[in-house]
Design a protein around this motif. Structure first.
Motif, PDB file in Angstrom:
ATOM      1  N   ALA A 224     -19.559  66.897  26.477  1.00  0.00           N
ATOM      2  CA  ALA A 224     -19.875  68.223  26.924  1.00  0.00           C
ATOM      3  C   ALA A 224     -19.585  68.625  28.503  1.00  0.00           C
ATOM      4  N   LEU A 225     -20.393  67.734  29.262  1.00  0.00           N
ATOM      5  CA  LEU A 225     -20.113  67.731  30.650  1.00  0.00           C
ATOM      6  C   LEU A 225     -18.806  67.641  31.178  1.00  0.00           C
ATOM      7  N   ALA A 226     -17.784  67.001  30.338  1.00  0.00           N
ATOM      8  CA  ALA A 226     -16.487  66.729  30.886  1.00  0.00           C
ATOM      9  C   ALA A 226     -15.727  67.825  30.293  1.00  0.00           C
ATOM     10  N   SER A 227     -16.136  68.696  29.650  1.00  0.00           N
ATOM     11  CA  SER A 227     -15.480  69.824  29.215  1.00  0.00           C
ATOM     12  C   SER A 227     -15.626  71.044  29.450  1.00  0.00           C
ATOM     13  N   PRO A 228     -14.866  71.641  30.504  1.00  0.00           N
ATOM     14  CA  PRO A 228     -14.886  72.983  31.260  1.00  0.00           C
ATOM     15  C   PRO A 228     -14.899  73.850  30.095  1.00  0.00           C
ATOM     16  N   GLY A 229     -14.112  74.118  29.188  1.00  0.00           N
ATOM     17  CA  GLY A 229     -13.803  75.056  28.079  1.00  0.00           C
ATOM     18  C   GLY A 229     -15.388  75.210  27.287  1.00  0.00           C
ATOM     19  N   LEU A 230     -15.738  74.069  26.826  1.00  0.00           N
ATOM     20  CA  LEU A 230     -17.037  74.111  25.994  1.00  0.00           C
ATOM     21  C   LEU A 230     -18.126  74.547  27.068  1.00  0.00           C
ATOM     22  N   ARG A 231     -18.148  74.239  28.206  1.00  0.00           N
ATOM     23  CA  ARG A 231     -19.372  74.619  28.961  1.00  0.00           C
ATOM     24  C   ARG A 231     -19.379  76.151  29.118  1.00  0.00           C
ATOM     25  N   ARG A 232     -18.232  76.693  29.217  1.00  0.00           N
ATOM     26  CA  ARG A 232     -18.243  78.125  29.367  1.00  0.00           C
ATOM     27  C   ARG A 232     -18.463  78.871  28.220  1.00  0.00           C
ATOM     28  N   LEU A 233     -18.150  78.313  27.159  1.00  0.00           N
ATOM     29  CA  LEU A 233     -18.423  78.980  25.881  1.00  0.00           C
ATOM     30  C   LEU A 233     -19.762  78.915  25.498  1.00  0.00           C
ATOM     31  N   LEU A 234     -20.527  77.746  25.932  1.00  0.00           N
ATOM     32  CA  LEU A 234     -22.034  77.660  25.788  1.00  0.00           C
ATOM     33  C   LEU A 234     -22.775  78.778  26.689  1.00  0.00           C
ATOM     34  N   GLY A 235     -22.343  78.968  28.126  1.00  0.00           N
ATOM     35  CA  GLY A 235     -22.941  79.981  28.862  1.00  0.00           C
ATOM     36  C   GLY A 235     -22.839  81.366  28.483  1.00  0.00           C
ATOM     37  N   LEU A 236     -21.653  81.598  27.853  1.00  0.00           N
ATOM     38  CA  LEU A 236     -21.583  82.840  27.101  1.00  0.00           C
ATOM     39  C   LEU A 236     -22.368  83.103  25.907  1.00  0.00           C
ATOM     40  N   ALA A 237     -22.705  82.124  25.126  1.00  0.00           N
ATOM     41  CA  ALA A 237     -23.606  82.095  24.227  1.00  0.00           C
ATOM     42  C   ALA A 237     -24.833  82.479  24.523  1.00  0.00           C
ATOM     43  N   GLY A 238     -25.227  81.804  25.610  1.00  0.00           N
ATOM     44  CA  GLY A 238     -26.578  81.944  26.123  1.00  0.00           C
ATOM     45  C   GLY A 238     -26.939  83.387  26.560  1.00  0.00           C
TER      46      GLY A 238
END
Length: 531
Positions: A224-238
């Motif tokens: 997760a830490l190495a995946s920029p796309g996943l991190r942004r999706l998680l931020g949008l969900a929060g």
């Protein structure tokens, strides 16, 4: 019933339903979710009867969702390391037992606020253990080509349930009491258990055996830490679910205090949300084609904010119903966009853990948002607090529009042939990290393009298990470039070999094109000798 090896062709929104095992579990999803909504309506309404107002309702809702923040990530690890079918069956049995306890206390009229919150927490714990595994089995059931259609159908199933469950729950509570509502949930849990029993799952091979819990957890977090796309999706969900959670906390109070309704009206209004969500899900492909993925998400967020503001001033339930119908459109469009985007970012080996992170953010935002909005409503009117929530959503939508589009991953994350097994001269490798070095010889004119390709490969190394990665050049021989990375242990590096995806293979091939030499770049492995 065996999982088919070949799924229907992609492109048909209903194609996954042609796969028998997916169809069976899809129907079971609807039945299970209907029962869950019936149970939750009964619990939310009982919270208002037991006293405490907004704080009591928020406490019950937070108790049901907070366990996902605590348990979803460990549950994701379990879904990637245990047999998912057996895990799901055990959890369904546990949920039936928890609801039987609610039913028994309600039957004896001994159900107080403390026991309601405690049993809601246990029910939330069961949901936390089940959710990552349930979502992670989708590619197993239909294959990766039909994954997007299957995710959309699962969202449709959830909202078919939302259109039926709350209305049924409100009707049951109004006519027969909470005991009948809890009984429906017990029966639905048993129906899901029977469907899982019919699924004869072929568990994937694990050449290296089951991954230890601690290393599996660390590997998921590194990915997760190495995946920029996943991190942004998680931020949008929060962001979205935290702001939008106000409606679920404050709607029971608006029904009771402003619209002077009971449990039946509350269930019907929640049903309007579900009907709107079903309508949106059926038209989702057309909406996405017209607006694009990013445009659909922003439009849905704006629609949510506008309808929440409208609900804050709606004088009657008759006017609130169409607003809640529109809210269903916005909610399901955002939910489907974020969940399908998350699925697209995850290779199979880490799917359960990645989905667990998404569910942690999703339910954590709902839980913390519910508590925050409930506390705010303790000192202000529910309508005022709801208006704040809608305004915040509209402001957030404007800010996201300026930030640019969502990540759109089209990478092929299907498993690829693993790297060759690394050589080991000793019977066992010593404990500690492994240093891997790859030596390239590159023409000076191609150096910049090579480093750009190597940076993309480095990100895939970190996603696959490396906790440090770097590049160095020989000071005496320009063009001799050393790529190095550290992996926590020899076993973890062997697993890294088997986590290779088609996208990893493509990135590696791009880098190797720059290497000057008849042989592939030499690879060396160095073992730790000192603590």
């Amino acid at each position: 019933m065996e999982t088919p090896g070949r799924a229907p062709a992609a492109g048909n929104a209903l194609g996954p339903l042609k796969v028998p095992v997916f169809r069976l579990l899809w129907v079971a999803t609807i039945l299970g979710n209907v029962g869950t909504f019936v149970r939750d309506v009964a619990s939310a309404w009982l919270a208002t009867d037991l006293g405490g107002g907004a704080v009591a309702v928020a406490a019950v809702q937070a108790a049901a969702t907070l366990p996902i923040c605590l348990l979803a990530i460990p549950a994701g690890v379990l879904s990637d390391t245990l047999d998912r079918r057996r895990l799901l069956m055990a959890v369904q049995l546990f949920l039936a037992v928890v609801t039987l306890a609610l039913l028994g206390l309600a039957w004896r009229q001994d159900l107080g606020l403390t026991s309601l919150v405690a049993l809601s927490f246990l029910g939330g714990a069961g949901a936390a253990l089940m959710a990552p595994a349930w979502q992670a089995i989708v590619p197993e059931l239909v294959g990766r080509p039909l994954l997007r259609e299957a995710v959309a159908l699962n969202s449709l199933a959830l909202n078919v349930s939302r259109s039926i469950g709350p209305a049924l729950g409100g009707l049951l509570v109004a006519v027969a009491g909470a005991v009948a509502a809890y009984g429906v949930h017990v029966l639905s849990s048993l129906a899901v258990l029977a469907a899982l029993q019919r699924w004869r799952r072929t568990a994937p091979e694990q050449p290296l055996g089951s991954e230890p819990f601690g290393s599996a957890l660390a590997a998921g977090l590194r990915f997760a830490l190495a995946s920029p796309g996943l991190r942004r999706l998680l931020g949008l969900a929060g962001l979205y679910f935290g702001l939008a959670s106000a409606i679920w906390t404050l709607l029971p109070l608006l029904v009771r205090e402003r619209w002077h309704g009971g449990a039946g009206l509350y269930g019907l209004l929640l049903g309007a949300v579900g009907v709107g969500a079903v309508c949106c899900a059926l038209l989702m492909p057309r909406l996405r084609a017209r607006l694009g993925a990013n445009g659909l998400l922003l439009a849905a967020m704006a629609l949510t904010g506008a309808t929440v503001v409208g609900l804050s001033v709606a004088p009657t339930a008759l006017l609130a119903a169409p607003l809640l119908w529109l809210l269903g459109w916005g909610w399901i469009a955002v939910l489907t966009s974020l969940s399908s985007g998350t699925q697209a970012e995850l290779p199979d080996w880490v799917r359960g853990r990645g989905l667990a992170l998404y569910l942690t953010v999703f339910n954590g935002a709902l839980a913390l948002g519910s508590l925050a909005w409930g506390a705010a409503a303790h000192g202000h009117s529910p309508a005022t607090v709801l208006a704040w929530s809608g305004a915040a959503l509209l402001l957030a939508t404007g800010g996201l529009w300026r930030l640019g589009p969502l990540p759109a991953s089209d990478a092929d994350l299907a498993p690829a042939a693993p790297w060759p097994e690394p050589a080991l001269a000793h019977p066992t490798a010593p404990a500690g990290p492994v240093l891997v070095q790859v030596e390239y010889r590159v023409q000076p004119a191609e150096r910049a393009a090579f480093l750009q390709a190597l940076a993309a490969l480095g990100r895939s190394r970190r996603q696959g298990g490396a906790f440090r990665w770097g590049v160095a050049e020989d000071s005496a021989a320009p063009g001799t470039v050393l790529e190095w990375f550290l992996v926590p242990s020899w076993d973890e590096h062997r697993r890294q070999h088997h986590r290779r995806t088609q996208e990893d293979a493509r990135l590696q091939s791009q880098v190797h094109r720059f290497h000057q030499g008849a042989e592939p770049p030499p690879v060396r492995h160095y073992l730790n000798l000192m603590d």
